[in-house]
Enzyme design. Structure first.
Site, short mmCIF file in Angstrom:
data_model
loop_
_atom_site.label_atom_id
_atom_site.label_comp_id
_atom_site.label_asym_id
_atom_site.label_seq_id
_atom_site.Cartn_x
_atom_site.Cartn_y
_atom_site.Cartn_z
N ARG A 33 0.81 -1.23 0.00
CA ARG A 33 0.00 0.00 0.00
C ARG A 33 0.84 1.27 0.00
O ARG A 33 0.41 2.30 -0.49
CB ARG A 33 -0.87 0.02 1.27
N LYS A 46 12.30 -26.65 7.77
CA LYS A 46 13.55 -26.80 8.53
C LYS A 46 14.13 -28.19 8.29
O LYS A 46 13.41 -29.19 8.36
CB LYS A 46 13.28 -26.60 10.04
N LYS A 89 6.63 -17.62 25.09
CA LYS A 89 7.44 -16.45 24.74
C LYS A 89 8.17 -16.00 26.00
O LYS A 89 7.67 -16.18 27.12
CB LYS A 89 6.54 -15.30 24.29
N HIS A 97 3.07 -25.06 14.19
CA HIS A 97 4.43 -25.59 14.39
C HIS A 97 4.46 -26.79 15.35
O HIS A 97 5.03 -27.83 15.04
CB HIS A 97 5.37 -24.51 14.94
N HIS A 129 6.37 -22.66 8.21
CA HIS A 129 7.79 -22.68 7.86
C HIS A 129 8.57 -23.75 8.63
O HIS A 129 9.67 -24.12 8.23
CB HIS A 129 8.41 -21.29 8.01
N ASP A 143 -0.84 -19.14 17.35
CA ASP A 143 0.40 -18.73 16.67
C ASP A 143 1.39 -19.89 16.53
O ASP A 143 2.07 -20.01 15.52
CB ASP A 143 1.04 -17.57 17.45
C1 BG6 Z 1 6.22 -17.68 13.70
C2 BG6 Z 1 5.46 -17.06 14.84
O1 BG6 Z 1 5.37 -18.48 12.92
O2 BG6 Z 1 7.27 -18.49 14.21
C3 BG6 Z 1 6.39 -16.27 15.74
O3 BG6 Z 1 4.44 -16.20 14.34
C4 BG6 Z 1 7.56 -17.11 16.17
O4 BG6 Z 1 5.68 -15.80 16.88
C5 BG6 Z 1 8.22 -17.78 14.97
O5 BG6 Z 1 8.49 -16.28 16.83
C6 BG6 Z 1 9.27 -18.79 15.40
O6 BG6 Z 1 9.96 -19.26 14.28
P1 BG6 Z 1 11.42 -19.83 14.41
O7 BG6 Z 1 11.74 -20.36 13.05
O8 BG6 Z 1 12.30 -18.71 14.85
O9 BG6 Z 1 11.34 -20.91 15.46
#
Ligand code: BG6
Length: 509
Positions: free
Chosen positions: A61, A201, A359, A259, A197, A254
């Site tokens: 934007r 890894k 966290k 994950h 993601h 999250d």
């Molecule tokens: C993200 C989350 O998907 O993964 C974040 O939104 C988190 O909150 C992050 O910090 C952690 O990723 P990694 O690869 O650093 O373990």
């Protein structure tokens, strides 16, 4: 050339370089683009893994042009790309990027985008292959997808069209289904790449290789030999300026929904018939289907939420979650989660699988620790066995990537003391190379059309189904004060209680 060895260059993958294509990044001025997407594409460029004809269109934007945006990306690369390439390479790469200003909610910018893509096709001979990347807040997904459809950008007359959608995909089962319906009205399932993601890894992919390429682990990978499992995803980071986002998600949405549950599935799944997108994902879905659903009472007894309170970490005094920007002063959003799961199938019945994530914990560490049942030790004197521990196999996902096995050993000398020792494998030492960033692998796979490491809709929805009773119960409880834990500690006392009730304790990391 790169100063490091990148495994993506090795082996069969190199025989398949992606076809000429254009990547369009929505949300190009955001953090993800700067920290991950552009550095990963740059790294692929330096490694020679991008096609000859390649372009990046940065859609956002803000009022910028090619030059301003390229300069922003130069800074981003200097900060986040590590020590790779040189200035010529960087300039070459930056010249592939074009800035496209537009409001996600209006149709005109998409019509213009379609025109630009056509122009690239005719002027530069770039084929119609295109990959859209949604690196925007989830609230914008519907509009972007619908506008792509309206501008007929969901199909290309001469090539493939794919779309990568960032997590969280939905915020519960209902919204995940709704979002899926929106996406599937415009794109076919084989065009959709839901990204988590963690699956990119190396250490996460190695879980399947470790389990299924070795003969010695699979026979003991079950309820007869395994006492319990602890999955930890611990971060020292806080919400990093994403207070608004976190208020909407919390750590359950999250980290746990994606994950942590991905690690859970890869640990627990049956051997797939092949390592391909449908066989692997079918087995993951079966694990989620077999997880025992939480009843209302279970949520209170088997799930712990927590929120960080002000404290110190690595010598820095840090504010509480409630003091973060964008967070309500009476917020009931969880920044810590711990729970006990059971999988009701022949392999896993009655084996507790504990997940904890938080966290602002003392250390960044992600691992799966498998605790084996104890041996009968009566033959050793009480004194000798006073320090005996369980056999623990730890799959260390990050940052100290490797695998270790803890077992008991005789302490040398005339006494017969027994003490736990560890056998250790480290990626760095054994392979002498740094694993590429997860996004590098996933972007390359999406360009190659391989969706094995992306999440399928049923998999995503089963994960939400599992967590829905938690959200429902928490909604009933309303805005209560969550158990607090001081920054730099391992979560609230209630999390220790969860294991203590089972005569166990969390692994010290
Ligand atoms: C993200 C989350 O998907 O993964 C974040 O939104 C988190 O909150 C992050 O910090 C952690 O990723 P990694 O690869 O650093 O373990």
């Amino acid at each position: 050339m790169a100063d490091r060895k990148n495994p993506l260059r090795d082996g069969a993958r190199l025989k398949r370089t992606p076809q000429a294509s254009t990547v369009v990044i929505f949300g190009a001025t955001g953090d993800l683009t700067k920290r991950k997407l552009v550095p990963s594409l740059y790294s692929l460029h330096v490694e020679g893994l991008l096609p000859q004809d390649f372009k990046i269109i940065a859609f956002a934007r803000r009022d910028k042009n090619d030059e301003i945006f390229r300069n922003d990306m130069r800074e981003a690369l200097q900060q986040h790309a590590g020590d790779i390439g040189n200035s010529t390479r960087m300039n070459q790469f930056l010249s592939l990027i074009h800035y496209h200003r537009g409001d996600f909610n209006q149709t005109e910018p998409y019509v213009e985008l379609a025109r630009s893509l056509e122009k690239l096709k005719s002027e530069r001979g770039i084929t119609g292959n295109r990959l859209f990347y949604l690196a925007t807040p989830p609230s914008t997904y519907d509009a972007i997808i619908e506008n792509l459809g309206a501008a007929k950008l969901n199909k290309s007359t001469s090539g493939w069209t794919r779309i990568i959608i960032e997590k969280p995909f939905g915020r519960d089962l209902r919204t995940a289904i709704e979002l899926n319906n929106v996406v599937e009205r415009v794109f076919a399932e084989d065009q959709i790449y839901r990204i988590d993601h963690y699956l990119g890894k190396e250490t996460v992919q190695n879980i399947l290789v470790f389990r299924f390429a070795n003969g010695i682990f699979e026979p003991i990978w079950n309820r007869r030999y395994i006492d319990h499992v602890q999955i930890t995803v611990a971060e020292t980071l806080g919400v990093e300026g994403r207070g608004n986002f976190y208020e909407e998600t919390g750590i359950t949405r999250d980290i746990v929904q994606n994950h942590a549950l991905q690690l859970f599935c890869l640990f627990a799944m049956e051997p797939p018939a092949a390592i391909d997108s449908s066989a692997v994902r079918n087995e993951k879905v079966k694990v989620l289907q077999a997880v025992k659903q939480f009843r209302e009472r279970d949520v209170d007894d088997m799930v712990v939420r927590g929120q960080y309170a002000a404290g110190s970490l690595m010598g820095r005094r840090l504010p509480s979650y409630k003091e973060e920007e964008g967070v309500a002063p009476d917020s009931a959003t969880e920044t810590y989660f711990a729970a006990k799961f059971f999988i009701d199938n022949w392999r896993w019945a009655d084996v507790p699988i504990y997940i904890r994530t938080g966290k602002r914990l003392p250390k960044r560490v992600t691992e799966i620790a498998i605790y084996f049942k104890n041996a009968p030790l009566q033959m050793f004197s009480e004194k000798a066995r006073s320090q005996v521990g369980s056999n623990v196999l730890a799959l260390r996902i990050q940052p100290d990537e490797g695998i270790s096995l803890r077992f008991d050993s005789k302490v040398p000398g005339p006494s017969s003391f027994i003490r736990p020792v560890t056998m250790d494998f480290r990626y760095g030492t054994s392979f002498g190379q740094t694993p590429p960033d997860a996004y590098e692998r996933l972007l390359l796979d999406a360009l190659l059309g391989d969706s094995t490491l992306f999440t399928r809709s049923d998999e995503n929805q089963m994960a939400w189904r599992l967590l829905d009773p938690l959200f429902k119960r928490w909604e009933q409880l309303g805005k209560i004060e969550l158990p607090q834990y001081q920054i730099g500690t391992w979560g609230p006392a209630q999390a220790d209680g969860l294991l203590r009730n089972d005569q166990r304790e969390w692994r010290r990391l």
